[in-house]
Structure formats: C-alpha cells, structure tokens
Design a protein around this motif. Structure first.
Motif, PDB file in Angstrom:
ATOM      1  N   ASP A 294      39.944  93.000  37.835  1.00 46.81           N
ATOM      2  CA  ASP A 294      41.090  92.092  37.745  1.00 46.81           C
ATOM      3  C   ASP A 294      42.158  92.566  36.779  1.00 46.81           C
ATOM      4  OD1 ASP A 294      39.891  90.263  39.497  1.00 46.81           O
ATOM      5  OD2 ASP A 294      38.669  89.457  37.871  1.00 46.81           O
ATOM      6  N   SER A 295      41.924  93.702  36.122  1.00 47.00           N
ATOM      7  CA  SER A 295      42.870  94.127  35.091  1.00 47.00           C
ATOM      8  C   SER A 295      43.806  95.219  35.607  1.00 47.00           C
ATOM      9  CB  SER A 295      42.107  94.658  33.872  1.00 47.00           C
ATOM     10  OG  SER A 295      43.026  95.107  32.903  1.00 47.00           O
ATOM     11  N   PRO A 296      45.105  95.072  35.293  1.00 45.02           N
ATOM     12  CA  PRO A 296      46.040  96.136  35.699  1.00 45.02           C
ATOM     13  C   PRO A 296      46.014  97.335  34.756  1.00 45.02           C
ATOM     14  CG  PRO A 296      47.229  94.385  34.579  1.00 45.02           C
ATOM     15  CD  PRO A 296      45.782  93.947  34.646  1.00 45.02           C
ATOM     16  N   GLY A 297      45.336  97.238  33.614  1.00 43.58           N
ATOM     17  CA  GLY A 297      45.325  98.344  32.659  1.00 43.58           C
ATOM     18  C   GLY A 297      44.073  98.339  31.795  1.00 43.58           C
ATOM     19  N   TYR A 298      44.023  99.351  30.922  1.00 39.35           N
ATOM     20  CA  TYR A 298      42.856  99.533  30.038  1.00 39.35           C
ATOM     21  C   TYR A 298      42.883  98.495  28.912  1.00 39.35           C
ATOM     22  CZ  TYR A 298      39.293 102.711  28.006  1.00 39.35           C
ATOM     23  OH  TYR A 298      38.131 103.303  27.543  1.00 39.35           O
ATOM     24  N   TYR A 299      41.729  98.025  28.521  1.00 38.11           N
ATOM     25  CA  TYR A 299      41.659  97.172  27.323  1.00 38.11           C
ATOM     26  C   TYR A 299      40.281  97.283  26.679  1.00 38.11           C
ATOM     27  CZ  TYR A 299      39.342  93.457  30.113  1.00 38.11           C
ATOM     28  OH  TYR A 299      38.482  92.730  30.896  1.00 38.11           O
ATOM     29  N   ILE A 300      40.203  96.747  25.442  1.00 38.27           N
ATOM     30  CA  ILE A 300      39.001  96.902  24.606  1.00 38.27           C
ATOM     31  C   ILE A 300      38.679  95.593  23.898  1.00 38.27           C
ATOM     32  CG2 ILE A 300      38.162  97.964  22.462  1.00 38.27           C
ATOM     33  CD1 ILE A 300      39.642 100.455  23.098  1.00 38.27           C
TER      34      ILE A 300
ATOM     35  N   ILE B 270      42.077 104.197  19.352  1.00 35.00           N
ATOM     36  CA  ILE B 270      41.538 104.563  20.670  1.00 35.00           C
ATOM     37  C   ILE B 270      42.582 104.246  21.751  1.00 35.00           C
ATOM     38  CG2 ILE B 270      39.800 103.985  22.408  1.00 35.00           C
ATOM     39  CD1 ILE B 270      37.857 103.407  20.056  1.00 35.00           C
ATOM     40  N   LEU B 271      43.147 103.025  21.687  1.00 32.28           N
ATOM     41  CA  LEU B 271      44.089 102.626  22.737  1.00 32.28           C
ATOM     42  C   LEU B 271      45.355 103.483  22.707  1.00 32.28           C
ATOM     43  CD1 LEU B 271      43.615  98.771  22.577  1.00 32.28           C
ATOM     44  CD2 LEU B 271      43.142 100.219  24.555  1.00 32.28           C
ATOM     45  N   ASP B 272      45.829 103.849  21.513  1.00 28.05           N
ATOM     46  CA  ASP B 272      47.021 104.702  21.440  1.00 28.05           C
ATOM     47  C   ASP B 272      46.782 106.035  22.141  1.00 28.05           C
ATOM     48  OD1 ASP B 272      48.438 102.786  20.111  1.00 28.05           O
ATOM     49  OD2 ASP B 272      48.215 103.679  18.116  1.00 28.05           O
TER      50      ASP B 272
ATOM     51  N   LEU C  11      47.917 100.570  29.584  1.00 25.48           N
ATOM     52  CA  LEU C  11      47.146  99.495  28.954  1.00 25.48           C
ATOM     53  C   LEU C  11      47.453  98.162  29.646  1.00 25.48           C
ATOM     54  CD1 LEU C  11      47.725 100.363  25.178  1.00 25.48           C
ATOM     55  CD2 LEU C  11      45.968 101.246  26.742  1.00 25.48           C
ATOM     56  N   ASN C  12      46.546  97.235  29.505  1.00 30.75           N
ATOM     57  CA  ASN C  12      46.794  95.858  29.923  1.00 30.75           C
ATOM     58  C   ASN C  12      47.624  95.205  28.822  1.00 30.75           C
ATOM     59  OD1 ASN C  12      46.674  93.072  30.364  1.00 30.75           O
ATOM     60  ND2 ASN C  12      44.684  93.197  31.359  1.00 30.75           N
ATOM     61  N   MET C  13      48.895  94.906  29.111  1.00 30.77           N
ATOM     62  CA  MET C  13      49.817  94.409  28.082  1.00 30.77           C
ATOM     63  C   MET C  13      49.863  92.878  28.018  1.00 30.77           C
ATOM     64  SD  MET C  13      50.763  97.221  26.836  1.00 30.77           S
ATOM     65  CE  MET C  13      52.362  97.425  26.055  1.00 30.77           C
TER      66      MET C  13
ATOM     67  N   GLY D 270      46.333  95.400  24.693  1.00 30.22           N
ATOM     68  CA  GLY D 270      45.030  95.832  25.188  1.00 30.22           C
ATOM     69  C   GLY D 270      43.880  95.665  24.222  1.00 30.22           C
ATOM     70  N   LEU D 271      44.156  95.192  22.997  1.00 31.91           N
ATOM     71  CA  LEU D 271      43.073  95.039  22.015  1.00 31.91           C
ATOM     72  C   LEU D 271      42.697  93.573  21.845  1.00 31.91           C
ATOM     73  CD1 LEU D 271      41.197  96.504  20.027  1.00 31.91           C
ATOM     74  CD2 LEU D 271      42.928  96.165  18.267  1.00 31.91           C
ATOM     75  N   LEU D 272      41.445  93.258  22.136  1.00 30.73           N
ATOM     76  CA  LEU D 272      40.916  91.913  21.923  1.00 30.73           C
ATOM     77  C   LEU D 272      39.979  91.980  20.734  1.00 30.73           C
ATOM     78  CD1 LEU D 272      41.379  92.286  25.140  1.00 30.73           C
ATOM     79  CD2 LEU D 272      40.123  90.165  25.293  1.00 30.73           C
ATOM     80  N   SER D 273      40.405  91.333  19.646  1.00 32.04           N
ATOM     81  CA  SER D 273      39.595  91.445  18.437  1.00 32.04           C
ATOM     82  C   SER D 273      39.235  90.089  17.841  1.00 32.04           C
ATOM     83  CB  SER D 273      40.324  92.297  17.399  1.00 32.04           C
ATOM     84  OG  SER D 273      41.625  91.816  17.210  1.00 32.04           O
TER      85      SER D 273
END
Ligand SMILES: [Zn+2]
Length: 257
Positions: free
Chosen positions: A148-154, A170-172, A180-182, A194-197
């Motif tokens: 379901d994601s259009p880009g990379y995320y963590i 990592i994401l950079d 990335l998923n923006m 893209g960063l879920l923290s």
C-alpha cells in the motif's frame, strides 16, 4: 514482459548454500512440517564471536519477496566481508518458508507470524525467532515490503532516551535509489519523510511484531524496513542493501548490550 518467476523455497535454499563458503555457516536449525512437506528453518552466522551483533531477517511475510532477494544478493555479492572484522551476523533469510512458497503473507495455518510475538504459545516459526533473540543485538534489521505504500519507509525504535539519527541516515541514502513515502501519516502513525519513530509503548499493545519483541529483549537499534512493490524488484533490493550498508557503517560506537 513475462511474469516474474514464482517464489520457490528450494531454489532459494540452494542459492544461499552455493553463496556461502564454507556452507557450514548455514544451520538448518529445525524442521517445520507444513503443507505436506518439511521445511528447514534456516539461520546463517558469519563472523562468529565478533563484538558487534546484527540480526538481519526476511520473509516473515511470504508475499514480500524483496527482503528474501536482498539476503541472497547480500550473500552472493559477499557484501558482509567489509564488516566481518567487527560484526557477527545472524541472518534469517526466510522465516515463513511455506508462505513464501505460495506467496501468502500468512503461514500454512493462515497466521500472520508478525502479530504473535507477545504470546507464550506461538507457532514454530515464531519460537525459532524468539530463540535467536535470547541474546540481544546491537542492530536488528527486519526486511519487509508494503503493497500500500508509494515509497520506502522505516519504523525505528532505539533503547537510548534520545532517538539516534540512524533512521534518518539510512533514509537519506535509500532516497538516492528508491523514493520515500512522504505522507505525514503512515499506517496511522506520524511520519517524517518516511521515518516512523513515535511508536506505541510495547506494554500498551495487544499484539507484538518481531521488532517489539527484539526491543523488549534489549536490542539497541531496531528497524523495520519497508519497500514499495510499485518499484521493480532490482530497485527494491538495491534500496534494502543500501539500508543495511548505511546502518552498518554509521551505527554509533559500540554500546554495551
Ligand atoms: Zn511485512
């Protein structure tokens, strides 16, 4: 364009075996009986006894092949070699072999293995992973994909009071390869490029994924890495490989476990 070849666990296993020298770095730790056949639950240990410990895993969801492909590429191209002076690698190439064979997220009993880590009575595959986590790791990288994601995320979780800059680093680096998923909200959680923290306290969650169990077991830096299957496989694999390299190159100085 011809359709991609179906996943095949036996092909995967022979690829991994031929990538390893010597092959005894691979352990078929135990056997899973599923879908009328036996599957080995496989782990690979490289650089045994080195001071820094990393766990890399893939294929807990059988329909997310880029993680499994990443492990193959990592081994076939011997990308671990630059890090063998410091790091002990434990690699779980395919946690859900029966699901991988048929391309389903869940295992042969229709169980999502990545929802079962809070429970005591768990499927065999989960018990196998829990045993790997009896000793904590400095780094835990879990390779996933999100249809379901259009880009990379963590998803990132650190033991230290302050979030380390590792996830951003990592994401950079991944962004040069894979968008990335923006979105400002991913899977119901606030996200920053893209960063879920800001993740839920494990005690408040009814179920745990592997990452929360790893965190509870004392892993210093835990990352769940998600590609977007809208991109071709080679880009997704390159993105995961870059994430692994970035994490290994920039993890903070050795911290006590
Ligand atoms: Zn997944």
């Amino acid at each position: 364009m011809s359709p991609p070849p179906a996943n095949n666990f036996d092909t995967l296993l022979s690829r991994i075996k031929s990538a390893l020298h010597p092959a005894n770095e691979l352990t078929e730790a135990e056997t899973l009986l599923a879908s009328g056949r036996e599957y080995p639950l496989v782990k690979i240990v490289l650089g045994k006894g080195n001071p820094r410990r990393i766990l890399i895993s893939a294929g807990i969801h059988g329909d997310e092949p880029a993680g499994v492909e990443t492990v193959c590429a990592f081994l076939e191209n011997e990308l671990y070699k630059n890090f063998l002076k410091d790091w002990e690698f434990t690699i779980l190439p395919c946690i859900n072999p029966a699901g991988y064979d048929v391309g389903t997220r869940n295992n042969q009993d229709d169980i999502d293995l990545n929802r079962k880590f809070k429970e005591e009575q768990v499927p065999r595959e989960v018990a196998f992973v829990k045993r790997m986590l009896e000793q904590p790791y400095h780094l835990d990288l879990e390779l996933h994909e999100d249809v379901d994601s259009p880009g990379y995320y963590i998803y990132q979780k650190d033991q230290s009071a302050r979030l380390s800059s590792l996830g951003r680093t990592i994401l950079d680096r991944v962004e040069r390869i894979h968008p990335l998923n923006m979105a400002e909200d991913i899977e119901g959680r606030p996200a920053d490029r893209g960063l879920l923290s800001r993740l839920t306290d494990p005690g408040e969650m009814e179920w745990w994924p592997m990452a929360l169990y790893a965190y509870e077991r004392g892993c210093r830096h835990v990352f769940t890495l998600e590609t977007s299957p809208t991109l071709p496989m080679d880009r997704r694999v390159k993105a995961h490989l870059e994430a692994i390299r970035a994490a290994l190159e920039t993890v903070p100085d050795l911290e006590e476990l």
